[in-house]
Structures are given as structure tokens and as C-alpha cells.
Design a protein around this motif. Structure first.
Motif, short mmCIF file in Angstrom:
data_model
loop_
_atom_site.label_atom_id
_atom_site.label_comp_id
_atom_site.label_asym_id
_atom_site.label_seq_id
_atom_site.Cartn_x
_atom_site.Cartn_y
_atom_site.Cartn_z
N GLU A 99 -21.04 18.15 27.63
CA GLU A 99 -19.83 17.89 26.84
C GLU A 99 -18.71 17.27 27.68
O GLU A 99 -18.02 16.36 27.23
CB GLU A 99 -19.32 19.20 26.22
N VAL A 100 -18.51 17.76 28.90
CA VAL A 100 -17.41 17.30 29.75
C VAL A 100 -17.75 15.94 30.32
O VAL A 100 -18.86 15.72 30.83
CB VAL A 100 -17.15 18.32 30.88
N ARG A 101 -16.78 15.03 30.23
CA ARG A 101 -17.01 13.67 30.76
C ARG A 101 -17.22 13.72 32.28
O ARG A 101 -16.36 14.20 33.02
CB ARG A 101 -15.82 12.78 30.43
N GLY A 102 -18.36 13.24 32.72
CA GLY A 102 -18.68 13.23 34.15
C GLY A 102 -19.06 14.58 34.70
O GLY A 102 -19.29 14.72 35.90
N GLY A 103 -19.15 15.58 33.84
CA GLY A 103 -19.42 16.93 34.31
C GLY A 103 -20.76 17.09 34.99
O GLY A 103 -20.88 17.75 36.03
N LEU A 104 -21.81 16.51 34.40
CA LEU A 104 -23.14 16.64 34.98
C LEU A 104 -23.20 15.99 36.37
O LEU A 104 -23.78 16.56 37.31
CB LEU A 104 -24.20 16.03 34.06
N LEU A 105 -22.61 14.80 36.51
CA LEU A 105 -22.61 14.14 37.82
C LEU A 105 -21.86 14.97 38.85
O LEU A 105 -22.31 15.11 40.00
CB LEU A 105 -21.98 12.75 37.69
N ILE A 106 -20.73 15.54 38.47
CA ILE A 106 -19.96 16.36 39.40
C ILE A 106 -20.77 17.59 39.81
O ILE A 106 -20.77 18.00 40.99
CB ILE A 106 -18.61 16.78 38.78
N ARG A 107 -21.47 18.21 38.83
CA ARG A 107 -22.33 19.35 39.17
C ARG A 107 -23.40 18.95 40.17
O ARG A 107 -23.67 19.67 41.14
CB ARG A 107 -23.03 19.87 37.90
N GLN A 108 -24.01 17.79 39.93
CA GLN A 108 -25.06 17.33 40.84
C GLN A 108 -24.50 17.04 42.23
O GLN A 108 -25.09 17.41 43.25
CB GLN A 108 -25.71 16.06 40.27
N ILE A 109 -23.35 16.39 42.30
CA ILE A 109 -22.73 16.09 43.60
C ILE A 109 -22.40 17.38 44.33
O ILE A 109 -22.62 17.50 45.55
CB ILE A 109 -21.46 15.22 43.41
N HIS A 110 -21.86 18.35 43.59
CA HIS A 110 -21.48 19.63 44.20
C HIS A 110 -22.69 20.32 44.81
O HIS A 110 -22.63 20.81 45.95
CB HIS A 110 -20.84 20.52 43.12
N HIS A 111 -23.80 20.33 44.08
CA HIS A 111 -25.00 21.02 44.57
C HIS A 111 -25.65 20.26 45.73
O HIS A 111 -26.02 20.87 46.74
CB HIS A 111 -26.00 21.20 43.42
N TRP A 112 -25.77 18.95 45.61
CA TRP A 112 -26.36 18.17 46.69
C TRP A 112 -25.50 18.24 47.95
O TRP A 112 -26.02 18.34 49.08
CB TRP A 112 -26.53 16.71 46.27
N ALA A 113 -24.17 18.19 47.78
CA ALA A 113 -23.28 18.28 48.94
C ALA A 113 -23.44 19.63 49.64
O ALA A 113 -23.38 19.71 50.88
CB ALA A 113 -21.83 18.07 48.51
N ALA A 114 -23.66 20.70 48.86
CA ALA A 114 -23.86 22.02 49.46
C ALA A 114 -25.14 22.04 50.30
O ALA A 114 -25.17 22.61 51.40
CB ALA A 114 -23.91 23.09 48.37
#
Length: 550
Positions: A112-127
Motif C-alpha cells: 500500500e505504501v508508495r515505495g514501501g516494499l523497496l525500502i523494506r528490501q533496502i533495509h534488510h539487504w543493508a543489514a
């Protein structure tokens, strides 16, 4: 006289030129109150050495910044609650399913959130990259001896950052409350319950009741977002301050000593490189996040205590602990009407002990060698065979336990017996690190012999020459002076020797257990067979002057 004093007092106290514009005037106002100009002038021209391996620490810093930025965005939309709700979002397969508010809000972020899935993916990959970069960075520091005086405390800061990063990552991927992360939390709950005496109390405190409780996600959220990142930020600032204060280590080379630093200034050279490198790291992680899906929670469904997902695996940095418990026999003993689950408790103790051994190693080596000097020149790993062997043994132990943590995947994908893999890891836990240590040590000694041969006889040129009596020999070219210095700049400490059993008066000396242990370890580090004597200037002169065989 009075008139003269009055005239002198009328002169301005400062002869500094007036600001050229309002921006310069504002800068003067700020500098007069904060002293930023003086601080920047003293530090922005600081010299740093240049080598690709030093950029590993920068990757740690940049990924941490990415994690903070993306985490702030995700916090705005995530609901850290285990209250039940019925899903009516846009993901059709889960329509009408009862789930926690945490899981529902994570689905909303993803769809639902614009860009939310990409931000989730970036957050997890960065971790993932953050923990990997910290581990590789620490291994670089370990193998090169950069942890020696005066950097022992900074080593501890780095170790704490790695330790906290691992557990903060575990709490982060547990927050969505999906079936996979719930299985991981159940694994953790079993480990907590295995602690004697206080295990049940800890479990009730964490979960707010019987598993899964009602408080675990809100408490993990507070720890994950506020507590651990705050501590890590403080440690990171302290770590960087000590890097500035102690000056950066450098590789041996012409003109490089323990008292200087050869390199380029922080401003503008490294500031420009650092800015470009940050966006390069950010871009690569973003590209990977856009291409490779990680943690697709919608495919697992919400967590239910009566279900468990197949192929449930933790992120790679927690595979160590998972492997310890999977390969441990299910031993139990009964004491005073209580059951002690050794099959979980023993691995639970081994895991932190191995990590603590890494943390205190600099102090152990300093005690064994008795070296109290400051070191700013790095060791080549080959010139410290025992240390390099110990580091390689630890890495091999981690890899063996990682196989144990994924034994079901190896069994299904490689068509092997699960029991065979488990028994292999049990034996490998004791055997593989020992073999790795001796192989690595012999490898280092072989590289030392090759360096010695290069110094005395030069490098091979590939040019074959026939001597007058018919013998064919290869022409060797002497190494340049700079290369000779780099190869022979390292020190070779002598092992500590115990005093004679009796003194000059014939009285038997008292030698404590610690002194004997220290002497034995010192022999193990620097005794005969643990290092190849480097060539002396006399040997090099004799060979190159034509008096020796060449």
C-alpha cells in the motif's frame, strides 16, 4: 598621558578584515561561539593512508547510515502490536485472514505504501551487508595485527558493534510476526527456557505470558529501534574518534615508520572519495534490493504457534548459534525434580564463549609477547603464522556450524542423509579448525620462505641463459629497494625464556604456573618452527656481490 590612553582605547581590538558578505558574517558569528573553524582546520587536513582494504570500514559506516535512513521511514508506517485484526488489504491470497497488527502493517508497507516494499528490501539487504562488512573488517584488523597497542579498546568497540548488530538484526526480522520470523522467536524461546533457575522468569518477562504472549513484538520494536541503535551510534562515534586520535595504521613501505603517516589529506581527497563511495554502496544495495527479493513475508503467512515453515533458516550471521543447537545431542539430566536441557544449554554457553575469545584475543597476545610498544605498521598475515592460523581456524569453525545450521537444506538440495551431515558437523567441529590451523600455518611459512628466496636471489625473469660449460640457468632480477624494504620490514620477536632453575647462589627459583604458561605460549608463537628467519643485510650483500651461489 590621559589623552594618549583615551586615543589608544578608541582603536578596534581586532585587525581582522570585515566580512565580505552576509554568509561570511554568519560563519564568523558561528565560529566565534562554537570554534568550528579551529576544529576543522586541525582535523580536515589530517593525513590518511590509502589501501583498498581500509574501505571495508567505510562500507560498515555507510550501510549503518542506510539502515538508519530506511528504518526511520519504515517506523512511520509500522504498527508494533500483537493485537489481532482481520486483513482486508490489496493482497488477495490473505483476504479475510486473522493476523496480528504487526503483520498487517508490514503487508500494508509492502503493497500500500508508495515505495514501501523497496525500502523494506533496502533495509534488510543493508543489514546483511552491514554485519558482513563488520565481520570482514574485523578479520582484516585481526590478520594484520591492527588491534595491538594502542588500539585494544577500539577493537572492543568494534567487537561490541558486531555483537549488537547481530542481535539487532535478529530482532528486526522478527518484527513482522510472519511464520518464518515466528519460528525463529520460538527457537529463541526454547533457548531462554533452557537457562537453569531463571529461564522461565526470563521467558515470562520477554513474552508477557505463555508463548507467544502479547508483548514480544512491542518490546523487540523498542529494543530494535531505540536501545541497540542508540548504543551502537555511541560506540561508532567513539570508534571513529579513536581512529582519529591514534592515527590510522598503514602497510610497511619506504618512508613509512611508526611515527608518521604517508598518505593524502582528509579534505578534499578522502572527503570526495568517501562521498562517491557512499553513493556507490547505496546504489548497489538499492539495485540488489530491486532485483532480488528478500524475506517475502506474504509467501509465509502470519505466525501461528501450531505451524512451522519448512526450510526455516535464520539470516547467515545467526547460523553459528543455530548450527550449535542442531548438532548437539539431546542430552537431558534430572536434578532435584527439575530437568536440565543440556542439548540447548551447552550450545547456549559455547556461542558467547567463542565470541568472548575473539574480544579478548588482543590482550592475550599482548600478555604472551610482553610487547608494550605502540604499533602503527601493519603485519603481513604470512609474517604472523600462528595468529593467521588461529583466525583461519575460527572462520572454518563458523563455516562448519553454518553447514550444521542449514543441514536440512544441504540434505534436500544435495540428496544427502540428514544424519550423515549432522555427524560430519559434529566431528568437524573438533577436527576441521585444527586441520585448518596447521595448513594455514604451513602455508604462511611457505610464503615466508618464498619471500626470503626473492630477497636473496631476486625474482624469476623467464630468461634462460646457457653458461660456457653448457649449464642452463634462469636469469634472476634483483628486487628494487622499495620492495626489499617492504618484505623485510617486519619484526621477528624472540620467545620468552624461563630463568635458570637455580640462581647464582644455588637456590632453586620459584616459577609460577602463569609464568610457565606464558613461556610455553610464547614458544608456540615465536619458537623454532613457527617463523622463518628473515634474511640479514650480510646475507643479501654476500649473494648480490657474487660471492654466493646465484
Amino acid at each position: 598621558m590621559t589623552a594618549s590612553s583615551t586615543k589608544g582605547a578608541a582603536k578596534p581590538a581586532s585587525t581582522r578584515a570585515k566580512p565580505a558578505n552576509k554568509a561570511e558574517s554568519a560563519a564568523d558569528w558561528v565560529d566565534g561561539r562554537l570554534g568550528l573553524y579551529t576544529l576543522a582546520k586541525a582535523n580536515l587536513r589530517k593525513i590518511f593512508p590509502d589501501h583498498w582494504s581500509f574501505m571495508l570500514g567505510e562500507i560498515c559506516l555507510y550501510t549503518f547510515i542506510i539502515i538508519i535512513l530506511t528504518g526511520v521511514y519504515l517506523t512511520l508506517f509500522f504498527t508494533p502490536s500483537m493485537g489481532e485484526t482481520v486483513y482486508h488489504g490489496s493482497y488477495a491470497p490473505l483476504q479475510g485472514i486473522r493476523m496480528s497488527e504487526a503483520y498487517a502493517s508490514t503487508l500494508d508497507i509492502s503493497f500500500e505504501v508508495r515505495g514501501g516494499l523497496l525500502i523494506r528490501q533496502i533495509h534488510h539487504w543493508a543489514a546483511l551487508v552491514f554485519v558482513a562488512a563488520m565481520l570482514v573488517h574485523m578479520m582484516r584488523v585481526f590478520f594484520t595485527g591492527a588491534f595491538r597497542k594502542p588500539r585494544e579498546v577500539n577493537w572492543l568497540f568494534g567487537f561490541l558493534l558486531l555483537f549488537l548488530g547481530m542481535f539487532d538484526g535478529f530482532m528486526g526480522y522478527s518484527l513482522p510476526d510472519d511464520l518464518l520470523s515466528g519460528t525463529g522467536i520460538r527457537f529463541m524461546e526454547g533457548a531462554v527456557l533452557a537457562v537453569p533457575l531463571v529461564g522461565t522468569y526470563l521467558q515470562m518477562f520477554l513474552f508477557g505470558g505463555e508463548f507467544p504472549g502479547t508483548d514480544i513484538v512491542p518490546r523487540f520494536f523498542t529494543i530494535h529501534v531505540l536501545l541497540i541503535p542508540g548504543v551502537m551510534l555511541g560506540l561508532l562515534v567513539a570508534h571513529l574518534i579513536l581512529v582519529f586520535y591514534h592515527k590510522h595504521t598503514q602497510w610497511a613501505g619506504p618512508g613509512k615508520t611508526e611515527k608518521n603517516v604517508v598518505g593524502m589529506p582528509l579534505m578534499p581527497v578522502y572527503m570526495a572519495k568517501a562521498g562517491g563511495f557512499f553513493f556507490l554502496v547505496f546504489g548497489i544495495i538499492s539495485a540488489v534490493s530491486a532485483i532480488a527479493t528478500i524475506n517475502p513475508i506474504w509467501a509465509y503467512g502470519p505466525y501461528r504457534p501450531d505451524q512451522v515453515s519448512t526450510d526455516a533458516q535464520p539470516d547467515w550471521y545467526m547460523g553459528f548459534s543455530e548450527g550449535l543447537i542442531r548438532i548437539m545431542p539431546g542430552w537431558e539430566i534430572g536434578l532435584w525434580g527439575h530437568t536440565l536441557n543440556l542439548g540447548v544449554f551447552i550450545p547456549l554457553m559455547i556461542f558467547p564463549l567463542v565470541l568472548v575469545a575473539i574480544a579478548v584475543y588482543p590482550f592475550i597476545e599482548s600478555w604472551v609477547t610482553g610487547d608494550k610498544r605502540e604499533h602503527h605498521i601493519l603485519d603481513r598475515p604470512r609474517n604472523a603464522p600462528v595468529r593467521t592460523g588461529l583466525g583461519a581456524a575460527w572462520i572454518s569453525l563458523y563455516l562448519v556450524l553454518l553447514v550444521g545450521g542449514g543441514n536440512d537444506l544441504f540434505a534436500t538440495h544435495l540428496h544427502l542423509s540428514l544424519n550423515d551431515i549432522t555427524y560430519f558437523v559434529r566431528v568437524g567441529f573438533f577436527v576441521v579448525p585444527v586441520i585448518t590451523f596447521f595448513v594455514t600455518k604451513r602455508w604462511c611459512l611457505g610464503l615466508q620462505r618464498r619471500d626470503k628466496d626473492k630477497v636473496l636471489h631476486g625474482r624469476e625473469t623467464g630468461v634462460i641463459k646457457r653458461l660456457p660449460h653448457g649449464e642452463f640457468v634462469e636469469v634472476h632480477a634483483q628486487l628494487p629497494a622499495g620492495k626489499l624494504h617492504t618484505i623485510t620490514a617486519h619484526e621477528q620477536p624472540k620467545p620468552i625464556e624461563l630463568p635458570d632453575e637455580v640462581d647464582e647462589n644455588g637456590v632453586k627459583r620459584k616459577v609460577g604456573v602463569l609464568a610457565k604458561t606464558r613461556a610455553k605460549l610464547s614458544q608456540g608463537f615465536y619458537g623454532e618452527g613457527n617463523q622463518i628467519p628473515k634474511p640479514t643485510a650480510e646475507e643479501h650483500h654476500e649473494i648480490t656481490s657474487g660471492h654466493g651461489h646465484h
